[in-house]
Design a protein around this motif. Structure first.
Motif, PDB file in Angstrom:
ATOM      1  N   CYS A   7      50.624  46.449  38.418  1.00 55.46           N
ATOM      2  CA  CYS A   7      49.986  45.323  37.743  1.00 55.46           C
ATOM      3  C   CYS A   7      50.526  43.998  38.280  1.00 55.46           C
ATOM      4  CB  CYS A   7      50.243  45.398  36.246  1.00 55.46           C
ATOM      5  SG  CYS A   7      49.491  46.830  35.459  1.00 55.46           S
ATOM      6  N   PHE A   8      49.730  42.959  38.091  1.00 50.46           N
ATOM      7  CA  PHE A   8      50.150  41.630  38.529  1.00 50.46           C
ATOM      8  C   PHE A   8      49.643  40.593  37.548  1.00 50.46           C
ATOM      9  CE2 PHE A   8      45.929  42.151  40.206  1.00 50.46           C
ATOM     10  CZ  PHE A   8      45.372  40.895  40.220  1.00 50.46           C
ATOM     11  N   THR A   9      50.243  39.427  37.589  1.00 46.52           N
ATOM     12  CA  THR A   9      49.839  38.313  36.735  1.00 46.52           C
ATOM     13  C   THR A   9      49.070  37.309  37.583  1.00 46.52           C
ATOM     14  OG1 THR A   9      51.802  38.613  35.368  1.00 46.52           O
ATOM     15  CG2 THR A   9      50.662  36.494  35.193  1.00 46.52           C
ATOM     16  N   PRO A  10      47.816  37.029  37.218  1.00 46.63           N
ATOM     17  CA  PRO A  10      47.052  36.048  37.992  1.00 46.63           C
ATOM     18  C   PRO A  10      47.641  34.649  37.832  1.00 46.63           C
ATOM     19  CG  PRO A  10      45.794  36.773  36.078  1.00 46.63           C
ATOM     20  CD  PRO A  10      47.051  37.588  36.113  1.00 46.63           C
ATOM     21  N   THR A  11      47.435  33.832  38.847  1.00 48.84           N
ATOM     22  CA  THR A  11      47.938  32.456  38.814  1.00 48.84           C
ATOM     23  C   THR A  11      46.773  31.488  38.605  1.00 48.84           C
ATOM     24  OG1 THR A  11      47.712  32.158  41.200  1.00 48.84           O
ATOM     25  CG2 THR A  11      49.807  33.064  40.403  1.00 48.84           C
ATOM     26  N   ALA A  12      47.096  30.227  38.433  1.00 49.63           N
ATOM     27  CA  ALA A  12      46.072  29.211  38.181  1.00 49.63           C
ATOM     28  C   ALA A  12      45.086  29.083  39.336  1.00 49.63           C
ATOM     29  CB  ALA A  12      46.729  27.864  37.903  1.00 49.63           C
ATOM     30  N   GLY A  13      45.504  29.381  40.549  1.00 53.13           N
ATOM     31  CA  GLY A  13      44.632  29.267  41.710  1.00 53.13           C
ATOM     32  C   GLY A  13      43.714  30.453  41.929  1.00 53.13           C
ATOM     33  N   ASP A  14      43.888  31.511  41.154  1.00 54.62           N
ATOM     34  CA  ASP A  14      43.056  32.705  41.295  1.00 54.62           C
ATOM     35  C   ASP A  14      41.706  32.516  40.621  1.00 54.62           C
ATOM     36  OD1 ASP A  14      45.008  34.115  42.693  1.00 54.62           O
ATOM     37  OD2 ASP A  14      45.911  34.881  40.852  1.00 54.62           O
ATOM     38  N   VAL A  15      40.698  33.187  41.160  1.00 60.68           N
ATOM     39  CA  VAL A  15      39.355  33.139  40.593  1.00 60.68           C
ATOM     40  C   VAL A  15      39.043  34.502  39.994  1.00 60.68           C
ATOM     41  CG1 VAL A  15      36.914  32.796  41.079  1.00 60.68           C
ATOM     42  CG2 VAL A  15      38.623  31.426  42.284  1.00 60.68           C
ATOM     43  N   LEU A  16      38.784  34.518  38.685  1.00 55.26           N
ATOM     44  CA  LEU A  16      38.422  35.741  37.982  1.00 55.26           C
ATOM     45  C   LEU A  16      37.004  35.611  37.450  1.00 55.26           C
ATOM     46  CD1 LEU A  16      41.570  36.421  35.794  1.00 55.26           C
ATOM     47  CD2 LEU A  16      40.799  37.763  37.728  1.00 55.26           C
ATOM     48  N   ARG A  17      36.243  36.692  37.566  1.00 51.73           N
ATOM     49  CA  ARG A  17      34.933  36.730  36.921  1.00 51.73           C
ATOM     50  C   ARG A  17      34.759  38.119  36.338  1.00 51.73           C
ATOM     51  NH1 ARG A  17      31.479  39.795  39.731  1.00 51.73           N
ATOM     52  NH2 ARG A  17      31.705  39.984  41.981  1.00 51.73           N
ATOM     53  N   ASP A  18      33.916  38.222  35.316  1.00 58.84           N
ATOM     54  CA  ASP A  18      33.651  39.520  34.703  1.00 58.84           C
ATOM     55  C   ASP A  18      33.007  40.452  35.712  1.00 58.84           C
ATOM     56  OD1 ASP A  18      34.668  38.857  32.196  1.00 58.84           O
ATOM     57  OD2 ASP A  18      32.757  38.057  31.504  1.00 58.84           O
ATOM     58  N   ALA A  19      33.450  41.702  35.715  1.00 58.14           N
ATOM     59  CA  ALA A  19      32.895  42.703  36.622  1.00 58.14           C
ATOM     60  C   ALA A  19      31.522  43.152  36.130  1.00 58.14           C
ATOM     61  CB  ALA A  19      33.830  43.894  36.711  1.00 58.14           C
ATOM     62  N   THR A  20      30.640  43.438  37.061  1.00 55.14           N
ATOM     63  CA  THR A  20      29.300  43.943  36.762  1.00 55.14           C
ATOM     64  C   THR A  20      29.203  45.399  37.205  1.00 55.14           C
ATOM     65  OG1 THR A  20      28.423  43.330  38.923  1.00 55.14           O
ATOM     66  CG2 THR A  20      28.347  41.635  37.189  1.00 55.14           C
ATOM     67  N   LEU A  21      28.128  46.049  36.820  1.00 54.39           N
ATOM     68  CA  LEU A  21      27.896  47.417  37.263  1.00 54.39           C
ATOM     69  C   LEU A  21      27.838  47.478  38.785  1.00 54.39           C
ATOM     70  CD1 LEU A  21      27.382  50.374  36.632  1.00 54.39           C
ATOM     71  CD2 LEU A  21      24.972  49.819  36.300  1.00 54.39           C
ATOM     72  N   GLU A  22      27.254  46.466  39.393  1.00 49.70           N
ATOM     73  CA  GLU A  22      27.189  46.423  40.853  1.00 49.70           C
ATOM     74  C   GLU A  22      28.588  46.353  41.471  1.00 49.70           C
ATOM     75  OE1 GLU A  22      25.841  46.958  44.436  1.00 49.70           O
ATOM     76  OE2 GLU A  22      24.551  47.077  42.666  1.00 49.70           O
ATOM     77  N   ASP A  23      29.516  45.666  40.829  1.00 54.59           N
ATOM     78  CA  ASP A  23      30.902  45.630  41.316  1.00 54.59           C
ATOM     79  C   ASP A  23      31.522  47.024  41.293  1.00 54.59           C
ATOM     80  OD1 ASP A  23      31.050  42.820  41.794  1.00 54.59           O
ATOM     81  OD2 ASP A  23      31.301  42.510  39.638  1.00 54.59           O
ATOM     82  N   PHE A  24      31.297  47.766  40.213  1.00 52.59           N
ATOM     83  CA  PHE A  24      31.826  49.127  40.148  1.00 52.59           C
ATOM     84  C   PHE A  24      31.220  49.985  41.256  1.00 52.59           C
ATOM     85  CE2 PHE A  24      33.256  47.791  36.022  1.00 52.59           C
ATOM     86  CZ  PHE A  24      34.397  48.545  35.803  1.00 52.59           C
ATOM     87  N   ARG A  25      29.957  49.770  41.560  1.00 52.50           N
ATOM     88  CA  ARG A  25      29.332  50.501  42.669  1.00 52.50           C
ATOM     89  C   ARG A  25      29.959  50.112  44.009  1.00 52.50           C
ATOM     90  NH1 ARG A  25      23.767  49.483  39.952  1.00 52.50           N
ATOM     91  NH2 ARG A  25      23.464  51.460  38.876  1.00 52.50           N
ATOM     92  N   GLU A  26      30.114  48.814  44.224  1.00 53.49           N
ATOM     93  CA  GLU A  26      30.666  48.323  45.483  1.00 53.49           C
ATOM     94  C   GLU A  26      32.080  48.844  45.731  1.00 53.49           C
ATOM     95  OE1 GLU A  26      31.890  44.105  47.615  1.00 53.49           O
ATOM     96  OE2 GLU A  26      30.374  44.092  46.034  1.00 53.49           O
TER      97      GLU A  26
END
Length: 79
Positions: A43-62
């Motif tokens: 596990c890791f802790t994201p930093t302020a410079g990281d970009v997070l977005r909610d995963a989609t079904l297409e992401d799970f496929r990819e």
């Protein structure tokens, strides 16, 4: 990792999950070609410079990961 977890794409190169009540992200799969993280590093802790977005079904496929049952309304089968 349950449906009470949240799922994200980190910096457009790693599919992650966040357990309820935890600030760290766990790695489901990372794209080596795009500089993604390795799940073996833990596990890791994201930093302020990281970009997070909610995963989609297409992401799970990819990222070739099976989403937890009930995460998506269509059943979530990746096949």
């Amino acid at each position: 990792m349950t449906t009470s977890s949240r799922y994200f794409v980190w910096n457009e190169n790693t599919l992650c999950y966040q357990a309820e009540g935890d600030s760290r992200l766990g790695v489901l799969h990372g794209s080596v070609i795009r500089g993604g993280r390795n799940w073996r590093d833990g596990c890791f802790t994201p930093t302020a410079g990281d970009v997070l977005r909610d995963a989609t079904l297409e992401d799970f496929r990819e990222y070739r990961c099976q989403p937890p049952r009930g995460l998506f309304s269509d059943g979530g089968d990746v096949a």
